[in-house]
Write an enzyme that holds these catalytic residues in place. Sequence first.
Site, PDB file in Angstrom:
ATOM      1  CD  GLU A  73      -3.049  -0.823   0.140  1.00 13.81           C
ATOM      2  OE1 GLU A  73      -3.497   0.318  -0.021  1.00 13.81           O
ATOM      3  OE2 GLU A  73      -3.397  -1.795  -0.549  1.00 13.81           O
ATOM      4  CB  SER A 119     -49.086 -34.101  38.979  1.00 15.39           C
ATOM      5  OG  SER A 119     -50.284 -34.766  38.631  1.00 15.39           O
TER       6      SER A 119
END
Length: 829
Positions: A90, A497
């Site tokens: 770059e 239950s």
Amino acid sequence: MSRLITASRFFLWLAILGVSCAMLIAAGFYLHLRPGLPPVHQLLDTRLQTPLRIYTSDDALIAEFGEKRRTPVTIDQIPERQLQAFLAAEDSRFYEHFGVDIIGLTRAAVELASTGEIQSGGSTITMQVAKNYFLTRDRTFARKFNEILLALQIEQELTKQQILQLYLNKIYLGNRAYGLAAAAQVYYGKSVEDLDLAQMAMLAGLPKAPSAFNPLANPERALTRRNWIIGRMLDLGYIQPDDYETAINAPLTAHYNAPKTEVSGDYVAEMARSEMVARYGEAAYNDGFRVTLTVKSENQTAATSALQAGLEAYDRRHGYRGPVDTSDVVPADEDAYREALDNHPKVEELYPVLVISIDEDEQNAKVYSRHLGEGFIPFEAMTWARPYRSVNSVGPEPSKVSDVLSVGDIVYARREPTATEAAPLTEDGESVTDSLAAEPVPVIKPVAMSLSQIPDVQGALVSLDARNGAILALSGGYSFSQTKYNRATQAMRQPGSIFKPFIYLAALEQGMTPATIYNDAPIVQETESMEPGWRPKNAGGEFRGPTRLREALYRSRNLVSIRLLQDLGIGTTIDYLRQLDIPTDHLNRDLSLALGSGSMTPMDMARAFAVVANGGYDVHPYLIQSIEDSEGRLLFEAPPAILCDSDCDQLRESTPTVEVGFPAIRVAERLANARAVYILHSMLKDVIKQGTGTAAQVLERDDLAGKTGTTNEQKDAWFSGFNHELATTTWVGFDQPATLGAREFGSTAALPVWIDYMRVALEDMPAANMEQPPGIVRVRIDPNTGERASPGQENAVFEIFREENQPEERASNGLSGDSEDANLPRNLF
């Protein structure tokens, strides 16, 4: 000669004029644009968009949320060669220029003059920092001039190392990876410091065009770009010829790596994500929050596995439902195989496979998986697959492969690990490659598999720290990838239950005892709120006559529970349930309440049992233990729970706040009498010792108590179990309520899930029994009448009572436990 001098002077003045005009124009642009430029010091305070990460209490990653995958790193964490690779690609003069590369800009200007467009840009790394942090991506002259001005400012105020660090944390490198560290993980599954030179160069080639040079999308172009960068590094003296030769000949080793989660906890992750968005809005996804949950990784893994195994076991008991799809099979055409499987995703550990042939001896079916390649299912791995006929019946056991499978069937199968395999698999089932080796590590083929199917039935598991309500594990269904519906928190189901202990606790609070006798006999009620001729019955249909409450609870006798509620009063009982902070909006206001009519979520049920488990204190489930920002600063920490027996309001009012709406402590006040809760513990321990939960004895612990629950027509199956510190609830049922089958109960469908989870959760945990509170006495009683036993009575049993409720002493009259029941209470009639 004079003409030449005159011409020279003309062109000299013309050049000076041109330069002056350019300077005036530049100065004009500077004066026009300078006031609008942001201050450079903001760069050091910039919050990079970093995803939300969610961890277990022991620091294992559960999930990551956010559009951008990013893991900021400091410049010191990046190897020198990686920095050199980016400079070679770059900006090779980065350490020499002042933020602007005149040669690069001149090249860009020539391109603009000759083509009318800016093509290469000529941007330095500093200019890219200016663009990425402050500017748009528009390719205009004005934006470029702003970029130049900002670059000059950045170079004046920041060091080169600071600029590089900003650059390498911000750049986009494809596949949702922002910054170098995220890209290293996405493409190679490694940290930055573990990359080799070829991989470093590959990543350095991405900023120029993340799509065009992406090694996953365009491997050939990516390879060309990588090798060019390696050559540049050699030319610039960054590497030696030997390094160059090794790197230039290295194969492409990039493959996509999804975020590496360490714990399967999608349901709790989604709960945490939702809460974070409620707190912080969209910032939750971008501000780099680190959320630590109360969930333990070992517990959560066990919860997920236990629920999946339990649902698969139920599913197998009810037979094989056949292939999920069929397809024409073209011999040896792998593309056709893959296409046939395209619409069938992998679900948890179950792979969709296509049956491509059956051996002549019918001992194996050859299959193809797009995740695993070719494999086989031996006949012994499908003997369970008796054909499904109805929820209560299955067909005959198969005797050969063709009784189960046909060529072209698409079915689900589980991969069976073998000792001969040379490599593990990724989460997607692909073979893991060694990025340092020249070739992928091979996987021995074909892969052995076992026939399976995705369960239709669903379930949930919630496990809480009973002392403070912290969620230790939670699973809301078989697979979050199938449906995001969290049954643990959203499914309103009939408890059956499993609800009875709260009716019994109300009775104990009102002075009844485990020795109180009720008649287990038929009852008929005619009321407007109930169906005509309502005739409740016990499971199995039999009646046991006079029964002590202790026995009635551990045997889950319906008729006793109804008579008990009738004596307590429905209104009084509902008020007591509200006192326990049990949601009552969806509970029936009639005698069916005793059988668990109405509806509650598994989370509601787990929380209610946590109150019983901890001795009667109010706790509420919570999931988030702490929240930190991207800098590691603590934003929130869940306050500890303080158990309170008296003056709770005063304690609450004196507690300072550490965050709006979040006190420094959570006051857990007493909701139930400690002695009544202690007695209920004892009664619920008998559920495991000699009642409907005896299968839990396999855990070989004496501190466990619990209750099974099964609703009418077996539509819901439950088990809630606990010791003094840990409360866990499991539920199994269909999303659209339907019978689980005549032989499915809480003890057969839900309890095995609970056992598998608690086996792990209780490992290395010492026994945790509730300490006996003052005022409890132990008395020998007559098991038939519940009264104090006569001296020398042979069938007497011990029972515990609140001191003021113990049976009265009685004189010896020579009667044994087989005497006439002349003194039995009115509860029998």
